[in-house]
Enzyme design. Sequence first.
Site, short mmCIF file in Angstrom:
data_model
loop_
_atom_site.label_atom_id
_atom_site.label_comp_id
_atom_site.label_asym_id
_atom_site.label_seq_id
_atom_site.Cartn_x
_atom_site.Cartn_y
_atom_site.Cartn_z
N ASP A 114 -88.11 -28.82 -142.44
CA ASP A 114 -87.47 -28.45 -141.24
C ASP A 114 -86.26 -27.47 -141.45
O ASP A 114 -85.89 -27.28 -142.88
CB ASP A 114 -86.98 -29.45 -140.25
CG ASP A 114 -86.26 -30.58 -141.13
OD1 ASP A 114 -85.97 -30.50 -142.43
OD2 ASP A 114 -86.07 -31.62 -140.60
N ASN B 193 -82.49 -42.54 -135.38
CA ASN B 193 -83.07 -42.89 -134.02
C ASN B 193 -84.84 -43.05 -134.34
O ASN B 193 -85.58 -42.78 -133.38
CB ASN B 193 -83.15 -41.66 -132.98
CG ASN B 193 -83.33 -40.40 -133.39
OD1 ASN B 193 -83.72 -40.33 -134.61
ND2 ASN B 193 -83.11 -39.31 -132.60
N HIS C 286 -86.39 -40.71 -136.04
CA HIS C 286 -87.13 -39.24 -136.32
C HIS C 286 -87.55 -39.01 -137.80
O HIS C 286 -86.83 -39.49 -138.85
CB HIS C 286 -86.33 -37.99 -135.79
CG HIS C 286 -85.06 -37.75 -136.40
ND1 HIS C 286 -83.92 -37.12 -135.90
CD2 HIS C 286 -84.77 -37.99 -137.86
CE1 HIS C 286 -82.98 -36.74 -136.97
NE2 HIS C 286 -83.63 -37.25 -137.91
N GLU D 40 -88.42 -35.80 -132.97
CA GLU D 40 -87.66 -36.69 -132.29
C GLU D 40 -88.26 -37.58 -131.26
O GLU D 40 -89.65 -37.41 -130.87
CB GLU D 40 -86.38 -35.90 -131.31
CG GLU D 40 -85.74 -34.92 -132.09
CD GLU D 40 -84.63 -35.68 -132.99
OE1 GLU D 40 -84.68 -36.78 -133.04
OE2 GLU D 40 -83.32 -34.70 -133.00
C1 F6R Z 1 -84.19 -33.74 -143.24
C2 F6R Z 1 -84.78 -34.20 -142.15
C3 F6R Z 1 -84.10 -35.34 -141.50
C4 F6R Z 1 -83.45 -36.60 -142.26
C5 F6R Z 1 -83.09 -37.73 -141.42
C6 F6R Z 1 -82.36 -38.59 -142.37
O1 F6R Z 1 -84.73 -32.63 -143.68
O2 F6R Z 1 -85.92 -33.80 -141.72
O3 F6R Z 1 -85.34 -36.08 -140.84
O4 F6R Z 1 -84.30 -37.10 -143.49
O5 F6R Z 1 -82.26 -37.27 -140.37
O6 F6R Z 1 -80.86 -38.21 -142.69
P1 F6R Z 1 -80.09 -38.65 -143.90
O7 F6R Z 1 -80.64 -38.91 -145.11
O8 F6R Z 1 -78.90 -37.82 -143.95
O9 F6R Z 1 -79.72 -40.15 -143.34
#
Ligand code: F6R
Length: 241
Positions: A67, A136, A138, A143
């Site tokens: 992303d 959450n 995701h 989402e």
């Molecule tokens: C990152 C991504 C997000 C993260 C998720 C967890 O490219 O796509 O889905 O993997 O938000 O983030 P952290 O590792 O910072 O807790």
Amino acid sequence: MRIIEAKNYDHMSRQAANIISAQVILKPDCVLGLATGSSPIGTYKQLIDWYNKGDIDFSLVRTVNLDEYCGLDGSNDQSYRYFMHNNFFDHININPDNINIPDGKNENAEEECKRYNDIIKSMGGIDLQLLGLGPNGHIGFNEPADFFSMDTHKVSLTDATIQANKRFFEKEEDVPRFAYTMGIRNIMQAERVLMVVSGKSKAKVVKEAFFGDVTPKVPASILQVHKNFTLVADEEALSEL
Ligand code: F6R
């Protein structure tokens, strides 16, 4: 679904790096799907260390990132492109032509999503997709919703995600409201999915995602039905099980 319990963040990172390293050794021109965020940083550090020791060669590896924020280009230090270069690509011998990340500066969402889906297709799909888990539930920026979005698409970030990500920006207003993300089908079609999760704050969502119903309201729950899904999580992240 396979769960590997790690003692702590460092141990989780080494376990995940071992799996990625095996993938690269077995298939030097493999396609790695990569993630940003705090969870995989230790994994990237470990891979850089093994690269420096001469144990892994990334020269033929191809990558597709999950992303990117809309509106940010690679020179912005909050963009995911910047993150990837800073934390991984600039420290290994990857060919820059083999790096793919959605272009957050392309305002034509339809064109950008098609371009990205076509790249994934032209590579023959993803061999190993690395993921983190959002608070959450995701994955990528898929989402919680009433349905699963299939392919690369533009999303409005939920308030929970904006809140979780604002720590990286000076002000909450600076957090982009939109992003491009691979869809659930792009992720589910990967040959292998590897998720890294650490810390007490993720314990509840780990339980919900992997021991609850499969539902788009907890997007990661779909991984329960992936043919080759490995969760590497530390003791704290598994503490609610
Ligand atoms: C990152 C991504 C997000 C993260 C998720 C967890 O490219 O796509 O889905 O993997 O938000 O983030 P952290 O590792 O910072 O807790």
